[in-house]
Scaffold this active site. Structure first.
Site, PDB file in Angstrom:
ATOM      1  CD  GLU A 281      -9.887   4.172  -1.442  1.00  0.00           C
ATOM      2  OE1 GLU A 281     -10.819   4.625  -0.773  1.00  0.00           O
ATOM      3  OE2 GLU A 281      -8.810   3.792  -0.938  1.00  0.00           O
TER       4      GLU A 281
ATOM      5  CG  ASP B 244      -2.314   0.591   0.819  1.00  0.00           C
ATOM      6  OD1 ASP B 244      -2.338   1.755   0.372  1.00  0.00           O
ATOM      7  OD2 ASP B 244      -3.334  -0.101   0.948  1.00  0.00           O
TER       8      ASP B 244
ATOM      9  CG  HIS C 111      -4.301   2.193  -2.185  1.00  0.00           C
ATOM     10  ND1 HIS C 111      -4.295   2.974  -1.052  1.00  0.00           N
ATOM     11  CD2 HIS C 111      -5.601   2.109  -2.589  1.00  0.00           C
ATOM     12  CE1 HIS C 111      -5.555   3.352  -0.776  1.00  0.00           C
ATOM     13  NE2 HIS C 111      -6.352   2.844  -1.690  1.00  0.00           N
TER      14      HIS C 111
HETATM   15  C1  NAG Z   1     -10.850   2.237   1.781  1.00  0.00           C
HETATM   16  C2  NAG Z   1      -9.606   1.675   1.124  1.00  0.00           C
HETATM   17  C3  NAG Z   1      -8.597   1.135   2.102  1.00  0.00           C
HETATM   18  C4  NAG Z   1      -8.738   1.771   3.478  1.00  0.00           C
HETATM   19  C5  NAG Z   1     -10.136   1.457   3.974  1.00  0.00           C
HETATM   20  C6  NAG Z   1     -10.437   1.980   5.362  1.00  0.00           C
HETATM   21  C7  NAG Z   1     -10.756  -0.379   0.332  1.00  0.00           C
HETATM   22  C8  NAG Z   1     -10.917  -1.347  -0.770  1.00  0.00           C
HETATM   23  N1  NAG Z   1      -9.939   0.693   0.112  1.00  0.00           N
HETATM   24  O1  NAG Z   1     -10.805   3.613   1.726  1.00  0.00           O
HETATM   25  O2  NAG Z   1      -7.314   1.297   1.579  1.00  0.00           O
HETATM   26  O3  NAG Z   1      -7.794   1.266   4.368  1.00  0.00           O
HETATM   27  O4  NAG Z   1     -11.135   1.875   3.081  1.00  0.00           O
HETATM   28  O5  NAG Z   1     -11.678   1.551   5.844  1.00  0.00           O
HETATM   29  O6  NAG Z   1     -11.303  -0.569   1.386  1.00  0.00           O
END
Ligand code: NAG
Length: 545
Positions: free
Chosen positions: A321, A185, A258
């Site tokens: 994202e 990440d 990421h």
């Molecule tokens: C999302 C992000 C993740 C983050 C999380 C926190 C996904 C697939 N992506 O923003 O990188 O850590 O939520 O709840 O969950």
């Protein structure tokens, strides 16, 4: 002889089995106990042998007091039948994995003290008055879903190999079968890639970490270098350990978003070529992998090292994202859009994922990715992990793609689980135990035929705000218990009040296992939220959106 019965008349098993019938009598736990199994049941038999021998209070012989039987008539390969009789325990299954789940059930019928070998109340002779017993019963059981997973983010915070194994233990104990290992990440790259040493030297470490919540302004940092990575030897060790518990490990290598940690080590992988740091706070970052050929060469090299480490059919390629800011102003990405006849950056995301999918398919692997991989069209064989609600799941299933359900609403264990003001800081949201328990992985929009594409569900644990192993356990337990029942147990057998009683009983086992858990979380959603707290949660809910 008088005997102590260590199990309640109604067995307290989690996840609750398909059917259980109590019969008369008891199986006496007395020394020695015969255990017999052949290679068909190697993993399950070995597990039980090791389990019973903890603490050396039980002597095992090769008689067949506890017996494993191959039963081809059991329909579900993960199903089993467990028959406890006065002088015999018979485990019947079609596969070792089915038998393994029978063993996990049997485990829960034994006193919790077996977990750490501290159970000493076993007779060495039939004449003593101290015997532990198991109530006679017949259990027939099989899972509702084939994919039963737990995720762990080791990029935001890293956890020891021993802890990862304990996490896998917990997954297996609850008859779940998949560990999704989020290895890369923005804040850290955690898997050794020999061809790219700077991933270990640079991408695995951040200079400091945000203190407190992201919403606390101004941001403050701890000034401490943080990081590390798992060597390939450690990864092999974890994967072999998981195999010995019938758990599949799916590695996640995030792309195209990421990716800031990787780009900090190799700036050329980004669009701008500028030197960036491994991220020190949380969120979504604009430095994503560029769509030039060099990046694909890098990713293919990385995957070439990842593939042989993981026997899993799936490799998770992330996909979530990925802001398109840099792609929009990048000459090479814009050229790619033109030469490939793509409409826009969303189609470029599809190009990116499809190209990686082709590569992985050519190596005999399938891709799974977060629901953003639906952007600009779905790669031909991709499985979708639906996290932003269920829309992506519906879309994918209607296109006849497999889906794993992990909507934030029911599966994000990094959210608050209680309104207790003493709760440790969490990312936001509110996901109490009851809500997890009430989750139905099949979206109501799907027909029976389309529902077949829903492989199952998974609990996710993102660790921005979870720096310690104790805290991981706290966030996971008891919600994982609810999730295990969501993916295993038939709806008609589910009952929250009854579940809560079983959770309280299960906590005794967690105590012996020395697993941390959140307690007193059994409030009905919303009921105990004070006005003050309501605002508190609203604040986080907004941030999260
Ligand atoms: C999302 C992000 C993740 C983050 C999380 C926190 C996904 C697939 N992506 O923003 O990188 O850590 O939520 O709840 O969950």
């Amino acid at each position: 002889c008088e005997s102590k019965v260590y199990v309640a008349e109604i067995p307290q098993i989690i996840p609750t089995p398909s059917s259980q019938t109590i019969n008369e009598g008891y199986f006496l736990l007395e020394n020695p106990i015969g255990l017999s199994y052949d290679d068909t049941f190697k993993i399950s038999g070995d597990f039980l042998r090791k389990y019973l021998q903890k603490g050396n209070t039980i002597q095992l012989t090769d008689n067949d007091d506890i017996q494993f039987l191959l039963d081809e008539t059991i329909e579900n390969p993960e199903g089993y039948k467990l028959s406890i009789q006065p002088f015999k325990i018979i485990i019947s299954a079609k596969t070792d994995q089915g038998a393994f789940y029978a063993v996990q059930t049997l485990r829960q019928l034994l006193p919790p003290e077996f977990e750490n070998g501290s159970f000493s109340d076993i007779s060495t002779s039939l004449n003593t008055s101290k015997n532990a017993s198991i109530q006679c019963m017949t259990i027939t059981d099989a899972p509702l879903f084939q994919y039963r997973g737990m995720h762990l983010d080791v990029a935001r915070h890293q956890f020891s190999v021993d802890f990862i194994k304990q996490y896998i233990d917990a997954i297996a104990m609850l008859k779940m079968n998949t560990f999704h290992w989020h290895l890369t990440d923005d804040q850290g790259w955690r898997i050794e890639i020999k061809k790219y040493p700077e991933l270990q030297e640079i991408a695995a470490y951040r200079n400091e970490t945000l203190i407190g919540h992201y919403s606390d302004q101004p941001h403050q940092f701890d000034g401490k270098r943080y990081g590390g990575f798992y060597t390939q030897e450690e990864v092999k060790d974890v994967v072999a350990y998981a195999q010995s518990q019938h758990v599949t490990v799916i590695p996640e290598i995030e792309m195209p978003g990421h990716a800031q940690a990787a780009i900090s080590a190799y700036p050329n992988l980004g669009c701008t070529g500028e030197q960036v740091d491994v991220a020190q706070k949380w969120g979504v970052f604009e430095h994503i992998f560029c769509s030039k050929d060099d990046t694909f060469d890098f990713l293919e090299d990385v995957l070439d090292e990842v593939i042989p480490l993981f026997p899993s059919e799936y490799i998770h390629i992330g996909g979530d994202e990925a802001p398109k800011t840099n792609w929009k102003r990048c000459e090479q990405c814009q050229n790619r859009i033109k030469t490939e006849g793509l409409k826009d950056e969303h189609e470029l995301q599809n190009y990116f994922i499809t190209r990686i999918e082709k590569y992985l398919n050519s190596k005999g692997k399938q891709i799974i990715g977060w629901d953003e991989i639906l952007e600009g069209g779905l790669a031909p064989n991709a499985t979708v992990m639906s996290w932003r609600g269920t829309k992506g799941a519906v879309e994918a299933a209607k296109q006849k793609h497999n889906v794993v359900m992990t909507p934030t609403s029911h599966c994000y264990f990094d959210y608050y689980q209680s309104t207790n003001p003493e709760e440790p800081i969490a990312i936001g949201g509110f996901l109490p135990l009851e809500k997890v328990y009430g989750f139905n992985p099949i979206p109501s929009e799907l027909s029976a035929e389309e529902s077949k594409y829903i492989l199952g569900a998974q609990g996710n644990l993102w660790t921005e705000y979870i720096p310690t192993e104790d805290h991981v356990e706290y966030m996971v337990f008891p919600r994982i218990l609810a999730m295990s029942e969501v993916v295993w147990s038939k709806n008609e057998n589910k009952d929250y009040t009854n579940f809560v009683k079983r959770v309280e009983n299960f906590n005794k086992r967690l105590d012996v296992l020395d697993i941390n858990y959140a307690n007193h979380l059994y409030e009905i959603e919303g009921e105990l939220i004070s006005e003050e707290n309501k605002n508190y949660y609203k604040l986080y809910a907004t941030l999260e959106d």
